[in-house]
Design a protein around this motif. Sequence first.
Motif, short mmCIF file in Angstrom:
data_model
loop_
_atom_site.label_atom_id
_atom_site.label_comp_id
_atom_site.label_asym_id
_atom_site.label_seq_id
_atom_site.Cartn_x
_atom_site.Cartn_y
_atom_site.Cartn_z
N UNK A 176 62.40 1.72 12.13
CA UNK A 176 62.32 0.70 11.08
C UNK A 176 61.00 0.80 10.32
N UNK A 177 59.91 1.02 11.03
CA UNK A 177 58.60 1.12 10.39
C UNK A 177 58.58 2.23 9.33
N UNK A 178 59.09 3.39 9.69
CA UNK A 178 59.06 4.52 8.77
C UNK A 178 60.07 4.33 7.65
N UNK A 179 61.26 3.81 7.98
CA UNK A 179 62.28 3.59 6.95
C UNK A 179 61.79 2.59 5.90
N UNK A 180 61.19 1.50 6.35
CA UNK A 180 60.69 0.50 5.40
C UNK A 180 59.60 1.10 4.52
N UNK A 181 58.69 1.84 5.12
CA UNK A 181 57.62 2.47 4.35
C UNK A 181 58.20 3.46 3.33
N UNK A 182 59.22 4.19 3.72
CA UNK A 182 59.86 5.15 2.80
C UNK A 182 60.51 4.43 1.63
N UNK A 183 61.24 3.36 1.93
CA UNK A 183 61.91 2.60 0.87
C UNK A 183 60.88 2.00 -0.09
N UNK A 184 59.81 1.47 0.47
CA UNK A 184 58.76 0.89 -0.37
C UNK A 184 58.05 1.94 -1.21
N UNK A 185 58.12 3.19 -0.75
CA UNK A 185 57.52 4.30 -1.51
C UNK A 185 58.51 4.88 -2.52
N UNK A 186 59.68 4.24 -2.63
CA UNK A 186 60.67 4.68 -3.62
C UNK A 186 61.53 5.83 -3.17
#
Length: 353
Positions: free
Chosen positions: A80-90
Amino acid sequence: MSKLRLGIVGTGAIFRGAHLKPLLEHPEVDIVAVCDINRERAEKIAKEINVDRVYADYRELLLQPDIDAVDICTPNRFHSEIAIAALEAGKHAFTEKPDAVSPEEAQKMADAAKQSGKVLMAMRNNRFTPASRYLKTYIEQGNMGDIYTGRCGWIRRRGIPGKGGWFTTKELSGGGPLIDLGVHMIDLAVWLMGNPRPVAVSGATYTKFANNEISDSAHSAFGDKKEDGTFDVEDLAIGFIRFENGASLQIEFSWASNIGEEMNFVELRGTKAGSSIKRGELQLFTETAGQLSNIIPVMGKSNVSAHGEHLKHFIDCIVRGAKPILTPEHGVDMIKILSAIYESAETGREVRL
């Protein structure tokens, strides 16, 4: 977009064994960067597949503007941590199962996907097997009638993965076979049942084989074993799920128990027919011409990777705007179920969702 430029986060056994080949063979994918906390492992795979960029910190990978999507194959805690960061990075995000280790994290993922407008998926490869696809069509055509109950599970005689490593360390994995194997079969059963909303669960968990070193399952090769490591998760979980429409589902998942042989299964009961998928083989139980009948559909052998088919679907959703077979909300419901079963096991009572 000529090709989907993909970054890989986590280059261990599941990436090598289930993700790498279908991604390399996909004509619309270009793996442009790899990342692993074990930089040496990342460098090794990068050299094998001719990738120039290697990172030990996923945050550095996400800073790269030319990466369109990431494939996350890390220990559960970091999905979840990496997925959220990826989504927030577009960037679009695909993660191995489970989606997250808590309902709160799963909801944050769903919220981040909605806000970003990017595609978010977690691996549900069992929806993509020939038997599952056939049965889904059979059900949608009304052949099973009202599906009112079922049972599912994945039970092993001795098959504890990465004993002492992250698989058996709750802080990193979120739990044992319930969160490791339960995602697969519970998701398949609920999807075939039409995704009814879960409203209550009860369950029990056991740890009886933490000191047993015997293995008879190829699956125990997953993960990195660690001598004198941690084993603070269950090795067997059983439970019962109730749904808003009155349907119910029995579950059983184990890494180790004294049974005859390893088995994964989903069995459903409908008013017109029942079904059983065991080890990928489908049987239907119904009535024809006034007699009870067993039907074994002839689908032939398939060499297609179910993991690969799900990755292909993820890519289709990005490149061609295909309708996702799996939504972030499905992931939220799944993690709510698993978390509540663990809570029920701790408290000895049914938990409402």
